[in-house]
Design a protein around this motif. Structure first.
Motif, PDB file in Angstrom:
ATOM      1  N   ARG A 276      -3.300  31.568 -28.465  1.00 50.06           N
ATOM      2  CA  ARG A 276      -3.452  31.650 -29.920  1.00 50.06           C
ATOM      3  C   ARG A 276      -3.622  30.273 -30.534  1.00 50.06           C
ATOM      4  N   VAL A 277      -2.896  29.282 -30.017  1.00 42.92           N
ATOM      5  CA  VAL A 277      -3.012  27.918 -30.535  1.00 42.92           C
ATOM      6  C   VAL A 277      -4.425  27.401 -30.302  1.00 42.92           C
ATOM      7  N   VAL A 278      -4.948  27.580 -29.098  1.00 41.81           N
ATOM      8  CA  VAL A 278      -6.306  27.122 -28.793  1.00 41.81           C
ATOM      9  C   VAL A 278      -7.318  27.856 -29.665  1.00 41.81           C
ATOM     10  N   GLN A 279      -7.129  29.143 -29.842  1.00 40.93           N
ATOM     11  CA  GLN A 279      -8.035  29.936 -30.685  1.00 40.93           C
ATOM     12  C   GLN A 279      -8.065  29.411 -32.118  1.00 40.93           C
ATOM     13  N   VAL A 280      -6.916  29.126 -32.675  1.00 36.86           N
ATOM     14  CA  VAL A 280      -6.852  28.619 -34.044  1.00 36.86           C
ATOM     15  C   VAL A 280      -7.496  27.241 -34.139  1.00 36.86           C
ATOM     16  N   VAL A 281      -7.241  26.389 -33.157  1.00 35.60           N
ATOM     17  CA  VAL A 281      -7.850  25.056 -33.152  1.00 35.60           C
ATOM     18  C   VAL A 281      -9.376  25.166 -33.106  1.00 35.60           C
ATOM     19  N   LEU A 282      -9.896  26.060 -32.279  1.00 32.44           N
ATOM     20  CA  LEU A 282     -11.354  26.243 -32.201  1.00 32.44           C
ATOM     21  C   LEU A 282     -11.934  26.736 -33.529  1.00 32.44           C
ATOM     22  N   ASP A 283     -11.277  27.713 -34.144  1.00 35.83           N
ATOM     23  CA  ASP A 283     -11.766  28.240 -35.426  1.00 35.83           C
ATOM     24  C   ASP A 283     -11.710  27.175 -36.519  1.00 35.83           C
ATOM     25  N   GLN A 284     -10.620  26.403 -36.543  1.00 37.50           N
ATOM     26  CA  GLN A 284     -10.496  25.349 -37.551  1.00 37.50           C
ATOM     27  C   GLN A 284     -11.513  24.239 -37.315  1.00 37.50           C
ATOM     28  N   ALA A 285     -11.755  23.914 -36.055  1.00 39.07           N
ATOM     29  CA  ALA A 285     -12.744  22.879 -35.740  1.00 39.07           C
ATOM     30  C   ALA A 285     -14.135  23.305 -36.195  1.00 39.07           C
ATOM     31  N   LEU A 286     -14.458  24.577 -36.035  1.00 37.85           N
ATOM     32  CA  LEU A 286     -15.751  25.083 -36.498  1.00 37.85           C
ATOM     33  C   LEU A 286     -15.882  24.951 -38.012  1.00 37.85           C
ATOM     34  N   ALA A 287     -14.865  25.382 -38.734  1.00 40.50           N
ATOM     35  CA  ALA A 287     -14.898  25.296 -40.199  1.00 40.50           C
ATOM     36  C   ALA A 287     -14.970  23.836 -40.658  1.00 40.50           C
ATOM     37  N   MET A 288     -14.180  22.976 -40.040  1.00 39.11           N
ATOM     38  CA  MET A 288     -14.183  21.565 -40.433  1.00 39.11           C
ATOM     39  C   MET A 288     -15.493  20.888 -40.068  1.00 39.11           C
ATOM     40  N   GLY A 289     -16.062  21.238 -38.933  1.00 34.85           N
ATOM     41  CA  GLY A 289     -17.349  20.667 -38.534  1.00 34.85           C
ATOM     42  C   GLY A 289     -18.453  21.014 -39.515  1.00 34.85           C
ATOM     43  N   LEU A 290     -18.468  22.271 -39.952  1.00 32.77           N
ATOM     44  CA  LEU A 290     -19.462  22.672 -40.949  1.00 32.77           C
ATOM     45  C   LEU A 290     -19.203  21.968 -42.283  1.00 32.77           C
ATOM     46  N   GLY A 291     -17.921  21.792 -42.625  1.00 33.20           N
ATOM     47  CA  GLY A 291     -17.575  21.055 -43.839  1.00 33.20           C
ATOM     48  C   GLY A 291     -18.027  19.607 -43.774  1.00 33.20           C
ATOM     49  N   MET A 292     -17.884  18.983 -42.603  1.00 29.93           N
ATOM     50  CA  MET A 292     -18.321  17.586 -42.441  1.00 29.93           C
ATOM     51  C   MET A 292     -19.839  17.463 -42.537  1.00 29.93           C
ATOM     52  N   LEU A 293     -20.553  18.400 -41.947  1.00 27.56           N
ATOM     53  CA  LEU A 293     -22.022  18.379 -42.054  1.00 27.56           C
ATOM     54  C   LEU A 293     -22.460  18.526 -43.511  1.00 27.56           C
ATOM     55  N   ALA A 294     -21.811  19.412 -44.232  1.00 25.87           N
ATOM     56  CA  ALA A 294     -22.147  19.598 -45.645  1.00 25.87           C
ATOM     57  C   ALA A 294     -21.800  18.346 -46.457  1.00 25.87           C
ATOM     58  N   ALA A 295     -20.670  17.712 -46.144  1.00 22.35           N
ATOM     59  CA  ALA A 295     -20.277  16.487 -46.844  1.00 22.35           C
ATOM     60  C   ALA A 295     -21.275  15.374 -46.572  1.00 22.35           C
ATOM     61  N   LEU A 296     -21.733  15.273 -45.337  1.00 23.81           N
ATOM     62  CA  LEU A 296     -22.749  14.282 -44.992  1.00 23.81           C
ATOM     63  C   LEU A 296     -24.035  14.525 -45.776  1.00 23.81           C
ATOM     64  N   ALA A 297     -24.433  15.779 -45.851  1.00 23.74           N
ATOM     65  CA  ALA A 297     -25.639  16.120 -46.618  1.00 23.74           C
ATOM     66  C   ALA A 297     -25.459  15.776 -48.094  1.00 23.74           C
ATOM     67  N   ALA A 298     -24.271  16.063 -48.632  1.00 29.90           N
ATOM     68  CA  ALA A 298     -24.005  15.731 -50.037  1.00 29.90           C
ATOM     69  C   ALA A 298     -24.088  14.227 -50.258  1.00 29.90           C
ATOM     70  N   GLY A 299     -23.531  13.455 -49.326  1.00 30.57           N
ATOM     71  CA  GLY A 299     -23.608  11.996 -49.438  1.00 30.57           C
ATOM     72  C   GLY A 299     -25.037  11.502 -49.387  1.00 30.57           C
ATOM     73  N   LEU A 300     -25.849  12.094 -48.527  1.00 34.38           N
ATOM     74  CA  LEU A 300     -27.254  11.692 -48.427  1.00 34.38           C
ATOM     75  C   LEU A 300     -28.043  12.047 -49.682  1.00 34.38           C
ATOM     76  N   VAL A 301     -27.647  13.090 -50.368  1.00 37.03           N
ATOM     77  CA  VAL A 301     -28.304  13.465 -51.628  1.00 37.03           C
ATOM     78  C   VAL A 301     -27.862  12.525 -52.748  1.00 37.03           C
TER      79      VAL A 301
END
Length: 155
Positions: free
Chosen positions: A5-30
């Motif tokens: 369960r711990v690994v599962q939660v870490v994977l799900d959170q990493a996915l959400a945070m990774g997408l958030g970081m990509l969006a933040a990078l795009a916002a910075g580039l704009v």
């Protein structure tokens, strides 16, 4: 087993945070050209990516824990990797309300770096975290038939 369960939660959170970081990078580039052209104040270069990150991370987290398992048979991306799925206590598919309760109570389960969830999983008979107790759900190994109280549950 709390480890899965711990690994599962870490994977799900990493996915959400990774997408958030990509969006933040795009916002910075704009924002950079807008800043150079004088169309936005200088502090925008700090706030636009930060706000974008938190908004996208929050939205992705909700989608991963509510919409995806509702549409994909009780499985989040992390659960898919770890071979887990969410069921009702009777072995059926949970409704949207159950996934919403599970997601909202992740805030409580995540206290003390997830210690509340781990303790709850270890001490409950069906290995449930608080969100599962309220939603009347249980996490089981994917592909294994579940009966109420089965020792194969992973809360």
């Amino acid at each position: 087993m709390a480890g899965r369960r711990v690994v599962q939660v870490v994977l799900d959170q990493a996915l959400a945070m990774g997408l958030g970081m990509l969006a933040a990078l795009a916002a910075g580039l704009v924002v950079i050209p807008l800043l150079r052209w004088g169309l936005v104040p200088p502090k925008t270069i700090l706030w636009a990516p930060a706000i974008t990150f938190f908004a996208v991370d929050y939205a992705c987290d909700a989608a991963i824990h509510i919409w995806v398992p509702l549409r994909r048979g009780g499985v989040t991306p992390g659960m898919l990797v770890m071979g887990l799925r969410v069921e009702t206590l009777r072995g059926g598919r949970p409704k949207a309300r159950a996934y919403l309760f599970r997601w909202l109570l992740m805030t409580v389960d995540g206290l003390l770096f997830g210690l509340v969830a781990v303790v709850s999983i270890v001490v409950t008979a069906r290995r449930q975290r608080l969100g599962d107790l309220v939603a009347r759900t249980v996490v089981v190994r994917a592909g294994v038939e579940h009966r109420s109280g089965s020792p194969r549950t992973f809360g």
